[in-house]
Design an enzyme around this catalytic site. Structure first.
Site, PDB file in Angstrom:
ATOM      1  CG  HIS A 422      -2.267   0.644   0.926  1.00 41.94           C
ATOM      2  ND1 HIS A 422      -2.419   1.693   0.038  1.00 41.94           N
ATOM      3  CD2 HIS A 422      -3.519   0.380   1.400  1.00 41.94           C
ATOM      4  CE1 HIS A 422      -3.695   2.055  -0.008  1.00 41.94           C
ATOM      5  NE2 HIS A 422      -4.379   1.267   0.804  1.00 41.94           N
ATOM      6  CG  ASP A 426      -2.648   4.984  -4.233  1.00 47.60           C
ATOM      7  OD1 ASP A 426      -2.033   4.863  -3.155  1.00 47.60           O
ATOM      8  OD2 ASP A 426      -2.521   5.962  -4.994  1.00 47.60           O
TER       9      ASP A 426
END
Length: 449
Positions: A422, A426
């Site tokens: 992450h 995204d």
């Protein structure tokens, strides 16, 4: 005595220490030059270490499972000693212990011999008491209370397959202790069970009866030292899960058309062509969509905050081996057709399983595919193969009732389970990658356009 000190060599890959997985010699053994003496674990694979000289082993630096720094003394030899000076073995057992194992393995398996039942166990001494029942049918009640101590000292305990011979007091005690007499080996005539047999049975952990007929397991523990490939896997998984903020994205895919194409191609393949599984199609589709998602085909170095994006697709194939999980790599998978992809998947997976994979075949992947095949479950949350930024998981195919154009139809469905770093990828980007894969897999002709 001419002493030769052999130091742990630099095995490459920039490592500063290695684990000694297994020794195949011990102090006092005579070894020939180039004889396999130990297995050493790098970050990628087990490496065979051979003797640089001939001689008698006089010292070993550490036990198997311990770490040793590169350049430190590993083993010492007396090079003037001869084979005639090595310790003599007096028995066949000693000789078998002195011989070296034949093959290198990536994981030490627990010894079966250590837990095998003894040859003199009661089970092996079992015999039926049925043949003796007739001769005992007129036995008086006084005789029936005879203690097992009156039996011959050489009588072997007997497990009962039919009627159990025992005195009323023994039967009452068995009921009080919740013990089935049929489970107790008797040492008396014709396998009669006495109080001493009950005492021995209880002292040995007694397999107590229960209303369900289930028996409690013995209280036992086994301690297994984690070493070799399993230790490397444990360290990497811990480091990866601790350092990378994972998120997973799961999507279902209708692979009915793809399965029809796969069956057709397999039925009409030539003799030299490998059988197709789902993975070559996924590999082809992934190579096609990754240029649009370069940060998913990348390595991230969190120390330098540098993201390295790859133009080529070096596909890691997570493979279960006897020693544990390994990830052999198919370099430049974007250059391969469907059949070449299938052949390479089979080749690198077999090499990993049988321990013949080269170091360069176990490193350098830019993205990884993981699959448990038929037992893949409905969904999974795979752990990223650091320093990569994405991993694609394949779950099992199954026929399900689906709604299509207002009608319920049977379709072959499969879930893709992907995990992403992450910090780099995204949620929207990860979802877009999987949706692009889904479109190709649901319309397999588009993979080859």
């Amino acid at each position: 005595m001419a002493s030769f000190s052999f130091k742990l060599p630099d095995l490459g890959e920039g490592i500063v220490e290695s684990e000694i997985v297994e020794w195949y010699v011990k102090s006092g053994d005579f070894v020939e030059e180039d004889q396999h003496i130990a297995d050493v674990m790098t970050d990628k694979a087990v490496v065979e270490v051979t003797a640089p000289v001939s001689g008698v082993v006089t010292a070993i630096a550490c036990e198997a499972g311990e770490m040793l720094a590169v350049g430190k003394e590993m083993i010492r030899f007396d090079t003037e000693a001869t084979a005639d000076q090595k310790p003599k073995v007096s028995t066949a057992t000693d000789a078998s212990k002195a011989s070296a194992p034949k093959a290198v393995t990536t994981k030490e398996q627990p010894s079966v011999a250590a837990i095998a039942p003894s040859a003199t166990s009661p089970v092996e001494a079992k015999k039926s008491a049925t043949d003796n029942l007739a001769s005992l049918s007129t036995e008086s009640s006084a005789t029936s209370t005879e203690s097992p101590s009156h039996a011959s000292a050489t009588s072997a305990p007997v497990f009962h397959s039919g009627a159990v011979l025992a005195s009323p007091s023994v039967r009452q005690r068995a009921r009080d202790e919740n013990i089935r007499l049929a489970d107790v080996p008797g040492s008396g005539p014709a396998g009669r069970v006495g109080h001493k047999d009950l005492d021995a049975f209880i002292a040995a952990g007694g397999q107590l009866a229960s209303p369900t007929g289930l028996r409690p397991r013995k209280d036992g523990q086994t301690q297994v030292k984690i070493k070799g490939l399993r230790r490397v896997i444990a360290q990497k998984m811990l480091q990866t899960k601790r350092n990378i903020p994972h998120y997973s994205y799961i999507e279902e895919v209708d692979v009915t058309a793809l399965e029809e194409l796969r069956r057709h191609l397999n039925e009409n393949r030539e003799a030299h062509q490998p059988k197709l599984t789902l993975l070559p199609f996924l590999m082809q589709a992934l190579a096609k969509v990754l240029p649009k998602f370069p940060h998913c085909n990348a390595h991230y170095d969190d120390e330098s905050s540098m993201l390295t994006q790859f133009d080529a697709v070096h596909m890691g194939i997570a493979t279960m081996t006897p020693g544990g999980l390994m990830v052999p790599v198919i370099k430049h998978s974007e250059t391969m057709d469907l059949w070449q992809s299938a052949a390479e998947i089979s080749r690198v997976a077999d090499a990993a399983r049988n321990g013949t994979a080269k170091a360069e075949e176990l490193s350098g992947s830019s993205i990884t595919i993981t699959s448990l095949g038929a037992i893949g479950g409905i969904a999974s949350t795979p752990i990223i193969n650091a320093p990569e930024t994405a991993i694609i998981g394949v779950n099992k195919l199954q026929e399900r009732a689906m709604v299509r154009d207002g009608a319920i139809v049977v379709r072959t469905m499969m879930n893709l389970s992907a995990s992403f770093d992450h910090r780099i990828v995204d949620g929207y980007d990860g979802a877009q990658l999987i949706q692009a894969l889904k479109r190709l897999l649901e319309n397999p002709g588009a993979i080859f356009v």
